[in-house]
Scaffold this active site. Structure first.
Site, PDB file in Angstrom:
ATOM      1  N   ARG A 128       0.717  -1.013   0.166  1.00  0.00           N
ATOM      2  CA  ARG A 128      -0.013  -0.142   0.063  1.00  0.00           C
ATOM      3  C   ARG A 128       0.888   1.220  -0.093  1.00  0.00           C
ATOM      4  O   ARG A 128       1.871   1.419   0.905  1.00  0.00           O
ATOM      5  CB  ARG A 128      -0.863   0.125   1.277  1.00  0.00           C
ATOM      6  N   THR A 139      -1.435   7.582  -0.471  1.00  0.00           N
ATOM      7  CA  THR A 139      -2.684   7.261  -1.057  1.00  0.00           C
ATOM      8  C   THR A 139      -3.462   5.973  -0.706  1.00  0.00           C
ATOM      9  O   THR A 139      -4.566   5.931  -0.795  1.00  0.00           O
ATOM     10  CB  THR A 139      -2.631   7.112  -2.815  1.00  0.00           C
ATOM     11  N   ASP A 197       4.422  -6.550   9.388  1.00  0.00           N
ATOM     12  CA  ASP A 197       5.510  -6.399  10.381  1.00  0.00           C
ATOM     13  C   ASP A 197       5.351  -7.276  11.568  1.00  0.00           C
ATOM     14  O   ASP A 197       6.369  -7.642  12.047  1.00  0.00           O
ATOM     15  CB  ASP A 197       5.371  -4.967  10.895  1.00  0.00           C
ATOM     16  N   ASP A 205       0.214  -3.702  12.018  1.00  0.00           N
ATOM     17  CA  ASP A 205       0.664  -3.862  10.607  1.00  0.00           C
ATOM     18  C   ASP A 205       0.775  -5.625  10.637  1.00  0.00           C
ATOM     19  O   ASP A 205       2.021  -5.952  11.117  1.00  0.00           O
ATOM     20  CB  ASP A 205       1.676  -3.236  10.178  1.00  0.00           C
TER      21      ASP A 205
END
Ligand code: PRP
Ligand code: URA
Length: 212
Positions: A107, A111, A206, A203
């Site tokens: 991603r 944006t 991660d 995340d």
């Protein structure tokens, strides 16, 4: 499992308990990885309920019999890199002979839209049931892009397995691809301004790979 036209919310206590452990920020990489693998296997058990079977002749130590086996071409499993990789081993414990493709998307931080960097799918793809794996369905941009790639290469029978989804992601994927069966471990409240799922788990990539 609660079902609404191609949306399947898997409400199983084992899955719910393990998702709660994933959410805990104290859960370290090793445990997080194991939990993702276990949840994927439990979700796969539900998601593959409708795989077609055909009778095959098998000889037991007692006699020959006709007994059900999975029919048709081998299943294809397609993780969205990186975080989807964490779900692959769980699915392969159920279906060890599945073919594995990969779609690389990340991603854009500004944006929040997906950027493609890799796509390699098993061929032929047309007749296979394809399980797309990604623990997180947030804005839905990555999921829609992944399904676009698969359909552009001829894939048709697609299931999308996510551990946690935001309503925004479900809506976007379901609107763009109403034929795709979406299996979701838990539907969360909303996205925050950075397009992270709330309460979510942070995340996923991660936390699985111990980066950042
Ligand atoms: C995460 C996640 C999904 C995507 C979901 O990947 O694994 O692929 O975000 O967000 P979306 O629904 O808004 O598209 P990320 O882009 O962080 O890449 P990574 O797995 O390599 O960390
Ligand atoms: N990707 C993640 O890994 N987590 C989120 O909450 C949203 C997208």
């Amino acid at each position: 499992m609660e079902q609404k036209e191609n949306l399947f919310y898997i409400q199983h206590p084992l899955i719910q308990h393990k998702i709660s452990m994933l959410r805990d920020k104290r859960t370290g990489t090793n445990e997080f990885r194991k939990l993702v693998e276990e949840i994927a296997a439990l979700m796969g058990y539900e998601a593959f309920r409708d795989l077609p079977v055909e009778l095959a002749e098998v000889e037991t130590p007692i006699e020959k019999c006709l007994t059900p086996m999975i029919a048709g071409k081998k299943l294809a499993v397609v993780p969205i890199l990186r975080a989807g990789l964490g779900m692959v081993s769980g699915i392969l414990t159920l279906v060890p002979s599945a073919k594995v493709g990969h779609i690389g998307l990340f991603r854009d931080h500004e944006t929040h839209e997906p950027q493609e960097y890799y796509c390699k799918l098993p061929v032929p793809i047309e007749e296979r049931t394809i399980a797309v794996l990604d623990p997180m369905l947030a804005t839905g941009g990555s999921a829609v892009a992944a399904v676009d790639f698969i359909k552009a290469r001829g894939g048709r029978h697609i299931k999308f397995l996510c551990i946690i989804a935001a309503p925004e992601g479900i809506e976007r994927l379901h609107s763009a691809h109403p034929d795709v069966q979406i299996y979701c471990g838990c539907l969360d409240r909303c996205l925050n301004k950075d397009a992270y799922i709330c309460p979510g788990l942070g995340d996923a990539g991660d936390r699985i790979f111990g980066t950042r």
